[in-house]
Design a protein around this motif. Structure first.
Motif, PDB file in Angstrom:
ATOM      1  N   VAL A 154      -8.902 -57.013  11.928  1.00  0.00           N
ATOM      2  CA  VAL A 154      -8.839 -56.973  10.463  1.00  0.00           C
ATOM      3  C   VAL A 154     -10.206 -57.301   9.879  1.00  0.00           C
ATOM      4  N   GLY A 155     -10.869 -58.295  10.451  1.00  0.00           N
ATOM      5  CA  GLY A 155     -12.201 -58.670   9.976  1.00  0.00           C
ATOM      6  C   GLY A 155     -13.172 -57.508  10.075  1.00  0.00           C
ATOM      7  N   SER A 156     -13.081 -56.736  11.150  1.00  0.00           N
ATOM      8  CA  SER A 156     -14.026 -55.624  11.294  1.00  0.00           C
ATOM      9  C   SER A 156     -13.676 -54.492  10.333  1.00  0.00           C
ATOM     10  N   LEU A 157     -12.379 -54.273  10.065  1.00  0.00           N
ATOM     11  CA  LEU A 157     -11.993 -53.265   9.057  1.00  0.00           C
ATOM     12  C   LEU A 157     -12.473 -53.665   7.669  1.00  0.00           C
ATOM     13  N   LEU A 158     -12.442 -54.948   7.379  1.00  0.00           N
ATOM     14  CA  LEU A 158     -12.847 -55.437   6.060  1.00  0.00           C
ATOM     15  C   LEU A 158     -14.358 -55.577   5.955  1.00  0.00           C
ATOM     16  N   GLY A 159     -15.041 -55.441   7.083  1.00  0.00           N
ATOM     17  CA  GLY A 159     -16.486 -55.604   7.069  1.00  0.00           C
ATOM     18  C   GLY A 159     -16.909 -57.037   6.848  1.00  0.00           C
ATOM     19  N   SER A 160     -16.022 -57.974   7.155  1.00  0.00           N
ATOM     20  CA  SER A 160     -16.373 -59.382   6.973  1.00  0.00           C
ATOM     21  C   SER A 160     -16.974 -59.933   8.261  1.00  0.00           C
ATOM     22  N   ALA A 161     -17.594 -61.073   8.141  1.00  0.00           N
ATOM     23  CA  ALA A 161     -18.198 -61.705   9.303  1.00  0.00           C
ATOM     24  C   ALA A 161     -17.111 -62.030  10.323  1.00  0.00           C
ATOM     25  N   SER A 162     -17.530 -62.230  11.565  1.00  0.00           N
ATOM     26  CA  SER A 162     -16.569 -62.593  12.600  1.00  0.00           C
ATOM     27  C   SER A 162     -15.808 -63.836  12.174  1.00  0.00           C
ATOM     28  N   PRO A 163     -14.484 -63.818  12.380  1.00  0.00           N
ATOM     29  CA  PRO A 163     -13.713 -65.002  12.009  1.00  0.00           C
ATOM     30  C   PRO A 163     -14.217 -66.223  12.770  1.00  0.00           C
ATOM     31  N   LYS A 164     -14.113 -67.365  12.116  1.00  0.00           N
ATOM     32  CA  LYS A 164     -14.485 -68.612  12.783  1.00  0.00           C
ATOM     33  C   LYS A 164     -13.595 -68.810  14.012  1.00  0.00           C
ATOM     34  N   ALA A 165     -14.070 -69.613  14.926  1.00  0.00           N
ATOM     35  CA  ALA A 165     -13.265 -69.928  16.108  1.00  0.00           C
ATOM     36  C   ALA A 165     -11.916 -70.469  15.649  1.00  0.00           C
ATOM     37  N   ASP A 166     -10.867 -70.032  16.335  1.00  0.00           N
ATOM     38  CA  ASP A 166      -9.538 -70.460  15.923  1.00  0.00           C
ATOM     39  C   ASP A 166      -9.356 -71.958  16.101  1.00  0.00           C
ATOM     40  N   LEU A 167      -8.840 -72.585  15.061  1.00  0.00           N
ATOM     41  CA  LEU A 167      -8.509 -74.002  15.172  1.00  0.00           C
ATOM     42  C   LEU A 167      -7.280 -74.127  16.060  1.00  0.00           C
ATOM     43  N   ALA A 213      -4.876 -58.238   3.095  1.00  0.00           N
ATOM     44  CA  ALA A 213      -6.018 -59.163   3.020  1.00  0.00           C
ATOM     45  C   ALA A 213      -7.020 -58.681   1.983  1.00  0.00           C
ATOM     46  N   SER A 214      -7.223 -57.380   1.932  1.00  0.00           N
ATOM     47  CA  SER A 214      -8.172 -56.802   0.991  1.00  0.00           C
ATOM     48  C   SER A 214      -7.674 -56.952  -0.445  1.00  0.00           C
ATOM     49  N   GLN A 215      -6.403 -56.664  -0.669  1.00  0.00           N
ATOM     50  CA  GLN A 215      -5.843 -56.755  -2.023  1.00  0.00           C
ATOM     51  C   GLN A 215      -5.911 -58.162  -2.590  1.00  0.00           C
ATOM     52  N   TYR A 216      -5.690 -59.151  -1.726  1.00  0.00           N
ATOM     53  CA  TYR A 216      -5.616 -60.531  -2.208  1.00  0.00           C
ATOM     54  C   TYR A 216      -6.875 -61.343  -1.900  1.00  0.00           C
ATOM     55  N   GLY A 217      -7.839 -60.728  -1.214  1.00  0.00           N
ATOM     56  CA  GLY A 217      -9.031 -61.482  -0.858  1.00  0.00           C
ATOM     57  C   GLY A 217      -8.747 -62.591   0.142  1.00  0.00           C
ATOM     58  N   ILE A 218      -7.843 -62.299   1.094  1.00  0.00           N
ATOM     59  CA  ILE A 218      -7.461 -63.304   2.094  1.00  0.00           C
ATOM     60  C   ILE A 218      -8.372 -63.172   3.318  1.00  0.00           C
ATOM     61  N   SER A 219      -8.960 -64.271   3.738  1.00  0.00           N
ATOM     62  CA  SER A 219      -9.830 -64.286   4.915  1.00  0.00           C
ATOM     63  C   SER A 219      -8.985 -64.167   6.191  1.00  0.00           C
ATOM     64  N   PRO A 220      -9.501 -63.467   7.218  1.00  0.00           N
ATOM     65  CA  PRO A 220      -8.710 -63.266   8.450  1.00  0.00           C
ATOM     66  C   PRO A 220      -8.190 -64.559   9.078  1.00  0.00           C
ATOM     67  N   GLU A 221      -8.866 -65.682   8.841  1.00  0.00           N
ATOM     68  CA  GLU A 221      -8.361 -66.913   9.472  1.00  0.00           C
ATOM     69  C   GLU A 221      -7.022 -67.351   8.879  1.00  0.00           C
ATOM     70  N   HIS A 235       0.697 -66.023  -8.820  1.00  0.00           N
ATOM     71  CA  HIS A 235      -0.434 -66.422  -7.976  1.00  0.00           C
ATOM     72  C   HIS A 235      -0.423 -65.524  -6.752  1.00  0.00           C
ATOM     73  N   LYS A 236      -1.536 -65.503  -6.047  1.00  0.00           N
ATOM     74  CA  LYS A 236      -1.606 -64.711  -4.819  1.00  0.00           C
ATOM     75  C   LYS A 236      -1.024 -65.516  -3.661  1.00  0.00           C
ATOM     76  N   PRO A 237      -0.522 -64.839  -2.634  1.00  0.00           N
ATOM     77  CA  PRO A 237      -0.144 -65.584  -1.424  1.00  0.00           C
ATOM     78  C   PRO A 237      -1.406 -66.076  -0.711  1.00  0.00           C
ATOM     79  N   THR A 238      -1.262 -67.162   0.026  1.00  0.00           N
ATOM     80  CA  THR A 238      -2.390 -67.742   0.773  1.00  0.00           C
ATOM     81  C   THR A 238      -2.451 -67.188   2.192  1.00  0.00           C
ATOM     82  N   TYR A 239      -1.293 -66.976   2.795  1.00  0.00           N
ATOM     83  CA  TYR A 239      -1.221 -66.594   4.210  1.00  0.00           C
ATOM     84  C   TYR A 239      -0.489 -65.257   4.385  1.00  0.00           C
TER      85      TYR A 239
END
Ligand SMILES: [Zn+2]
Length: 321
Positions: free
Chosen positions: A215-228, A178-186, A62-66
């Motif tokens: 990392v989000g900007s390198l991946l071209g993903s939307a701005s990460p959600k506000a940190d919990l 993050a790119s290899q595993y499809g992990i979101s910056p959050e 399985h892929k790692p989550t974090y």
């Protein structure tokens, strides 16, 4: 925790041959990495002269989550930024983990030097990361190794900041993982988000929101959600309302601690006993120094002392405020 790793080594012996073929057949998946997150230069275990592992490396299907950020503590904040030094540091970490901790190999999957040189930690970590579908089980986040892939950053970042070179390579390496595993910056975390530890140091920990954005900007993903809000880390010697809240909760759990807002010996003893009773794995990090973190009250202790039925978000928000 040596016993932990010996157990996983035994289990790994049963499964590693079955997944070995899969590991090679998925190798070409690296070619589909997202634009902007290409593989940075990563020096493998052969390059830095790693010892062979003492047992089987467990590869999980399985892929790692974090993605978890650590600091090494030793050898401190050196000014030798050469590749040769990065190799030396990798060997030093592996020796400590195998000879002192009793682990099968380096605990972390990857290491990042103050000169910005990235090396493979535990054997097979690079091959499996390139595959993008499996996870090399490491030993760097107590009770959470199946879900976490860890990067050890050379140095101690409790008061000092990282070098620009270390930061740049950290951003690139985390983006590649993050790119290899499809992990979101959050899902980029610090070690202390899982265990009651100083790691990765307050200064580096406080830069994690910046890391997620980079990392989000390198991946071209939307701005990460506000940190919990995360659970705060309290240490012996601390004072204030958060210590008082912890003491109230410990008293409700039957510990005879004062509710005075001073993190003294009896509070430290109570937290130490609670951690032991619940099997919390301490000292499980890639750090090369055995720092005394007995009694630290953090992310794995708060859930144990919360009153039943408490709203976790509300309590976190109260503690953060
Ligand atoms: Zn750590």
């Amino acid at each position: 925790m040596a016993d932990f790793d010996r157990r996983t080594a035994l289990k790994g012996g049963l499964t590693v041959s079955a997944v070995g073929l899969l590991g090679t057949t998925t190798f070409s998946a690296a070619a589909v990495a997202a634009p902007g997150a290409s593989e940075p230069k990563i020096h493998d275990t052969a390059a830095w002269g790693a010892r062979p592992p003492n047992g089987a490396i467990e590869v999980q299907n399985h892929k790692p989550t974090y993605i978890v950020v650590h600091h090494t503590v030793d050898p401190g904040n050196v000014t030798d930024y050469t590749l040769e030094h990065a190799y030396w540091a990798s060997r030093s970490i592996q020796n400590f983990h195998m000879d002192t901790r009793g682990w099968v190999d380096s605990g972390q999957q990857f290491t990042n030097s103050r000169g910005g040189h990235i090396t493979e930690g535990r054997h097979r970590s690079l091959e499996i990361l390139r595959g993008g579908t499996q996870h090399v089980l490491g030993a760097n986040v107590g009770n959470n190794n199946s879900t976490c892939i860890g990067i050890e950053n050379e140095g101690l970042y409790s008061k000092e900041d990282v070098t620009p070179a270390l930061w740049d390579s950290l951003v690139k390496m985390v983006a590649y993982i993050a790119s290899q595993y499809g992990i979101s910056p959050e899902f980029i975390k610090g070690h202390r988000d899982f265990n009651s530890t100083e790691c990765p140091g307050t200064v580096l920990y406080d830069r994690l929101p910046e890391l997620r954005t980079a990392v989000g900007s390198l991946l071209g993903s939307a701005s990460p959600k506000a940190d919990l809000p995360e659970w705060p880390l309290l240490k012996p010697g601390d004072t204030g309302p958060r210590v008082r809240t912890a003491q109230e909760l410990l008293r409700a759990r039957g510990f005879a601690v004062p509710v005075d807002g001073l993190f003294g010996q009896s509070t430290k003893d109570a937290v130490t006993a609670l951690a032991a009773r619940n099997g919390l794995e301490r000292d499980l990090c890639g750090a090369t120094a055995a720092t005394d973190e007995a009694g630290f009250l953090g992310s794995d202790v708060w859930p144990l002392i919360m009153r039943p039925g408490t709203d976790t978000r509300a309590l976190k928000a109260q503690l953060a405020g």
